[in-house]
Design a protein around this motif. Structure first.
Motif, PDB file in Angstrom:
ATOM      1  N   VAL A 174     -17.351 -12.876  -2.140  1.00  0.00           N
ATOM      2  CA  VAL A 174     -16.371 -11.792  -2.027  1.00  0.00           C
ATOM      3  C   VAL A 174     -15.234 -12.113  -2.990  1.00  0.00           C
ATOM      4  O   VAL A 174     -14.739 -13.231  -3.022  1.00  0.00           O
ATOM      5  CB  VAL A 174     -15.834 -11.677  -0.583  1.00  0.00           C
ATOM      6  CG1 VAL A 174     -14.750 -10.609  -0.495  1.00  0.00           C
ATOM      7  CG2 VAL A 174     -16.970 -11.378   0.383  1.00  0.00           C
ATOM      8  N   GLU A 197     -11.532  -5.347  -2.288  1.00  0.00           N
ATOM      9  CA  GLU A 197     -12.448  -6.480  -2.155  1.00  0.00           C
ATOM     10  C   GLU A 197     -13.853  -5.992  -2.442  1.00  0.00           C
ATOM     11  O   GLU A 197     -14.255  -4.920  -1.991  1.00  0.00           O
ATOM     12  CB  GLU A 197     -12.395  -7.062  -0.741  1.00  0.00           C
ATOM     13  CG  GLU A 197     -11.194  -7.921  -0.496  1.00  0.00           C
ATOM     14  CD  GLU A 197     -11.289  -8.687   0.827  1.00  0.00           C
ATOM     15  OE1 GLU A 197     -12.295  -8.547   1.562  1.00  0.00           O
ATOM     16  OE2 GLU A 197     -10.340  -9.417   1.117  1.00  0.00           O
ATOM     17  N   GLU A 208     -11.447 -10.530  -4.582  1.00  0.00           N
ATOM     18  CA  GLU A 208     -10.408  -9.513  -4.651  1.00  0.00           C
ATOM     19  C   GLU A 208     -10.342  -9.099  -6.108  1.00  0.00           C
ATOM     20  O   GLU A 208     -10.370  -9.939  -7.000  1.00  0.00           O
ATOM     21  CB  GLU A 208      -9.063 -10.084  -4.213  1.00  0.00           C
ATOM     22  CG  GLU A 208      -9.016 -10.468  -2.760  1.00  0.00           C
ATOM     23  CD  GLU A 208      -7.681 -11.088  -2.381  1.00  0.00           C
ATOM     24  OE1 GLU A 208      -6.696 -10.929  -3.139  1.00  0.00           O
ATOM     25  OE2 GLU A 208      -7.626 -11.740  -1.337  1.00  0.00           O
TER      26      GLU A 208
END
Length: 170
Positions: A147, A135, A149
């Motif tokens: 944020v 992340e 991934e």
């Protein structure tokens, strides 16, 4: 003109007719074997190459369309980390146009939320030929943080050396 000379002329004429007949009979197979057969082989090889090229082009079109329309942000970088290609999902996610991103390293998205060791571990992983998952907190063009991934995969050339990286973000 004597009888012998007439017979010689007839014999010569008969041999000439036989020679001409043989040439007429042998010409098509010889023409096929020495001229047409190699030509047909070349044409068949070219047709196979064209069919293979069309199949490859079709597959490339499908893959390109898939990457361009994917909901996940996708970027391709050189080994130096500079962005070579990005899709529209990346542009929507970051607020930067694809044109603004091209040629720059992705660190322009850095939020400052990660210490230098975080980025060093990431680079050590991908430069060693391994896939990195994690992340990342990044900063959009408007300054807001987000944020995502991320998966970064090294791409190897035919010599087994890393040539590019593909990052997929969501």
């Amino acid at each position: 003109m004597g009888v012998i000379s007439v017979l010689d002329s007839l014999s010569y004429l008969r041999l000439s007719i036989i020679d001409a007949t043989l040439m007429i009979l042998l010409a098509p197979p010889l023409l096929y074997y020495f001229s047409l057969r190699p030509l047909i082989k070349v044409i068949s090889e070219r047709e196979a190459e064209i069919a293979q090229r069309k199949q490859t082009e079709s597959q490339l079109r499908i893959q390109t369309q898939a990457l361009e329309t994917a909901a996940n942000g996708v970027i391709v970088t050189g080994k130096d980390g500079r962005i070579l290609w990005a899709n529209q999902a990346f542009a929507r996610m970051t607020g930067y146009s694809v044109e603004e991103a091209l040629g720059t390293p992705p660190k322009f998205l850095s939020s400052g939320a990660h210490d230098p060791d975080f980025h060093k571990r990431m680079w050590d992983t991908i430069l060693s030929g391994n896939v990195w998952y994690g992340e990342v907190t990044n900063r959009r063009k408007d300054g807001t943080l987000y944020v995502n991934e991320q998966t970064i995969t090294p791409v190897f050339n035919s010599s087994g050396e890393i040539e590019n990286f593909i990052a997929i973000q969501q």
